[in-house]
Design a protein around this motif. Structure first.
Motif, PDB file in Angstrom:
ATOM      1  N   PHE A   5      47.332  43.352  40.443  1.00 21.66           N
ATOM      2  CA  PHE A   5      46.095  42.648  40.163  1.00 21.66           C
ATOM      3  C   PHE A   5      46.040  41.379  41.004  1.00 21.66           C
ATOM      4  N   ILE A  22      35.851  40.695  29.345  1.00 29.14           N
ATOM      5  CA  ILE A  22      37.244  40.633  28.899  1.00 29.14           C
ATOM      6  C   ILE A  22      37.354  39.890  27.571  1.00 29.14           C
ATOM      7  N   SER A  53      41.919  44.019  38.377  1.00 31.25           N
ATOM      8  CA  SER A  53      42.731  45.120  38.887  1.00 31.25           C
ATOM      9  C   SER A  53      42.318  45.404  40.320  1.00 31.25           C
ATOM     10  N   ARG A  57      38.403  45.917  37.905  1.00 29.49           N
ATOM     11  CA  ARG A  57      38.252  45.833  36.450  1.00 29.49           C
ATOM     12  C   ARG A  57      38.844  44.521  35.942  1.00 29.49           C
ATOM     13  N   LEU A  59      40.948  42.117  33.847  1.00 33.42           N
ATOM     14  CA  LEU A  59      42.190  42.269  33.086  1.00 33.42           C
ATOM     15  C   LEU A  59      42.529  41.044  32.258  1.00 33.42           C
ATOM     16  N   GLN A  80      51.027  44.393  30.208  1.00 38.19           N
ATOM     17  CA  GLN A  80      51.060  43.454  31.330  1.00 38.19           C
ATOM     18  C   GLN A  80      50.666  42.047  30.898  1.00 38.19           C
ATOM     19  N   ILE A  84      50.139  38.738  33.377  1.00 36.64           N
ATOM     20  CA  ILE A  84      48.768  38.317  33.680  1.00 36.64           C
ATOM     21  C   ILE A  84      48.527  36.892  33.208  1.00 36.64           C
TER      22      ILE A  84
END
Length: 108
Positions: A5, A22, A53, A57, A59, A80, A84
């Motif tokens: 990412f 999100i 991502s 997308r 995340l 993740q 992240i």
């Protein structure tokens, strides 16, 4: 291992749909309160970190207040999450240092 990412430091208006997406997903999973998913008057004033991502997308996200606090931190998928969240904080810390903002503390 290289991240799957990327993280971007952006103003709210540059990423509002993905930032909101999100937040809503995190709320639906019980990771954020419903009030935290809503846009507030401060979002336009704050800087945001957005994790994406490779296919674009959303995340994860977080925001930096003008006084150096990081809040509304959320990251998905859960496997993740730590990686992240760390990357989100690093990007906002780097931005704060560029602005010479005092040391950052995470709000709970």
């Amino acid at each position: 291992m290289q991240n799957a990412f990327t993280v971007h430091c952006i103003p709210w208006k540059a990423g509002a749909p993905l930032l909101q997406e999100i937040r809503v997903a995190a709320s639906e999973m019980g990771l954020m309160g419903k009030g935290d998913t809503l846009t507030d008057n401060l979002d336009n004033q704050y800087r945001h970190a957005l994790a994406l991502s490779k296919n674009g997308r959303a995340l994860g996200c977080a925001r930096l207040t003008p006084n150096g606090h990081i809040d509304r931190i959320v990251a998905l998928p859960l496997e993740q999450r730590a990686q992240i969240e760390t990357a989100l904080k690093e990007v906002l810390n780097d931005y704060a240092q560029q602005l010479r903002i005092a040391p950052i503390q995470q709000l709970n």
